[in-house]
Design a protein around this motif. Structure first.
Motif, short mmCIF file in Angstrom:
data_model
loop_
_atom_site.label_atom_id
_atom_site.label_comp_id
_atom_site.label_asym_id
_atom_site.label_seq_id
_atom_site.Cartn_x
_atom_site.Cartn_y
_atom_site.Cartn_z
N ARG A 63 12.48 -7.89 6.69
CA ARG A 63 12.16 -8.89 5.67
C ARG A 63 12.16 -8.19 4.31
O ARG A 63 11.39 -7.26 4.07
N THR A 122 7.05 -0.84 5.31
CA THR A 122 6.08 -0.65 6.36
C THR A 122 6.43 -1.55 7.53
O THR A 122 7.33 -2.41 7.42
N ASP A 175 4.95 -4.51 10.12
CA ASP A 175 3.82 -5.43 10.31
C ASP A 175 3.34 -5.35 11.76
O ASP A 175 3.85 -4.56 12.57
N ASP A 176 2.37 -6.17 12.10
CA ASP A 176 1.77 -6.10 13.44
C ASP A 176 2.75 -6.47 14.54
O ASP A 176 2.55 -6.10 15.71
N GLU A 177 3.79 -7.21 14.20
CA GLU A 177 4.79 -7.60 15.21
C GLU A 177 5.98 -6.65 15.25
O GLU A 177 6.93 -6.88 16.00
N LEU A 203 8.98 -4.49 6.79
CA LEU A 203 8.71 -5.18 5.53
C LEU A 203 9.13 -4.28 4.38
O LEU A 203 8.53 -3.22 4.17
N LEU A 214 9.02 -3.67 0.65
CA LEU A 214 8.01 -4.15 -0.29
C LEU A 214 8.44 -4.13 -1.74
O LEU A 214 7.71 -4.63 -2.60
#
Length: 327
Positions: A46, A130, A132-134, A138, A140
């Motif tokens: 993302r 970074t 994410d939890d999934e 990401l 940034l």
């Protein structure tokens, strides 16, 4: 050209994913847990530069490597390097090129010792990313730079070939004859920000508002002096940028080492700060030109920060032992 990207974390996942998006021959070397996750979700990026979903990116486990690759891209944490080298060793053949993207310089020593000096390029990346939890990557900020080159600064057909493969991918790739100089300049900045924000447990802006500009500049000057002692004095542009960034009022910048400390994770204290301190006394390691005969004046601000980081590691180790004993 066959690329093996070691890991699909924030760094490897982003650059490897962008290379796959551009149609390059890329395989990820994964640990079993990450492989299971990616088999379920795909590799997700993302980013403001364009989202990406790769439903089934090519990947292998260490015991599944059965032939050499042309280029191995390494971006692990420094404390995982020994294990990581063993995991991708079967992928290194007579003509394999290793492109490391770690900060600092000690990893160059380790890789050159393990696989041969001639196989190791210099490299760095500048990206804020970074997971994410999934497990999605990401991205940034807009920054997405990957620089590389021969460590002796000479042109080479293999660097040209890698540059041709990187061309057209959605990141800023740059072959440079000054890669060691750029690596040292990044190291100066990373070590300064890691020492400063980790010691103070705060972003640069808060440290500045507390009157800590002199501490920030002392750290930056000490790191710069060590680089100069090793034959890589930062250039005027790097000095100006560094001083400006470490004294910027309102800045939200923190080091990834600070973020690791906040979440109780392992840190790269020895690789980023300890190794730099060690090079204040000698310019004899790989990645150093011949320095002056005398040692750098005792870098007290940097040493204080290093003691702080090592104290955190000692406390973290005791907590881990206590938690294990309580089970």
């Amino acid at each position: 050209m066959r690329f093996l990207v070691v890991g699909a974390g924030a760094l490897g996942g982003y650059f490897g994913g962008r290379l796959l998006e551009a149609g390059r021959d890329v395989t990820f070397l994964l640990r079993p847990r990450r492989a299971t996750q990616i088999e379920k979700t795909g590799l997700v990026i993302r980013s403001g530069m364009g989202n990406l979903l790769l439903p089934n990116p090519p990947h292998v486990l260490a015991n599944e490597i059965n032939a050499p690759y042309d280029v191995v891209i390494v971006g692990c944490k420094a404390y995982d390097l020994a294990e990581t080298m063993e995991s991708f060793a079967p992928a290194v053949g007579p003509d394999t090129v290793i492109l490391p993207l770690l900060n600092g310089m000690r990893h160059i020593d380790a890789l050159a010792s393990r696989f041969g000096d001639e196989r190791v390029l210099g490299g760095l990346c500048m990206i804020s990313a970074t997971l994410d939890d999934e497990g999605a990557v990401l991205h940034l900020a807009d920054l997405q730079v990957l620089a590389f080159g021969e460590r002796d600064g000479t042109p080479s057909t293999r660097v040209d070939a890698i540059a041709a493969q990187f061309a057209g991918a959605k990141f800023d790739a740059r072959a440079t004859p000054d890669i060691l100089q750029e690596m040292w300049e990044k190291w100066i900045f990373i070590a300064t920000v890691a020492s400063l924000t980790s010691s103070m447990r705060a972003p640069i802006g808060d440290i500045v508002s507390a009157g800590g500009q002199d501490v920030a500049l002392a750290l930056f000057e000490e790191c710069s002096a060590i680089a100069a002692h090793n034959g890589f004095a930062p250039r005027a542009g790097a000095i100006e940028r560094g001083r400006t960034m470490v004294t910027a009022a309102g800045s939200s910048i923190t080091a990834s080492m600070y973020k690791d400390i906040v979440r109780g994770a392992a840190i790269e204290a020895d690789h980023i700060v300890g190794d730099l301190l060690g090079r204040a006394a000698t310019g004899s390691r790989v990645g150093a030109r011949t320095g002056p005969d005398s040692d750098v004046s005792a870098p007290s601000a940097l040493r204080t920060a290093y003691v702080h980081l090592k104290t955190y590691e000692a406390q973290r180790g005791r907590l881990a032992v206590s938690a294990t004993a309580a089970k």
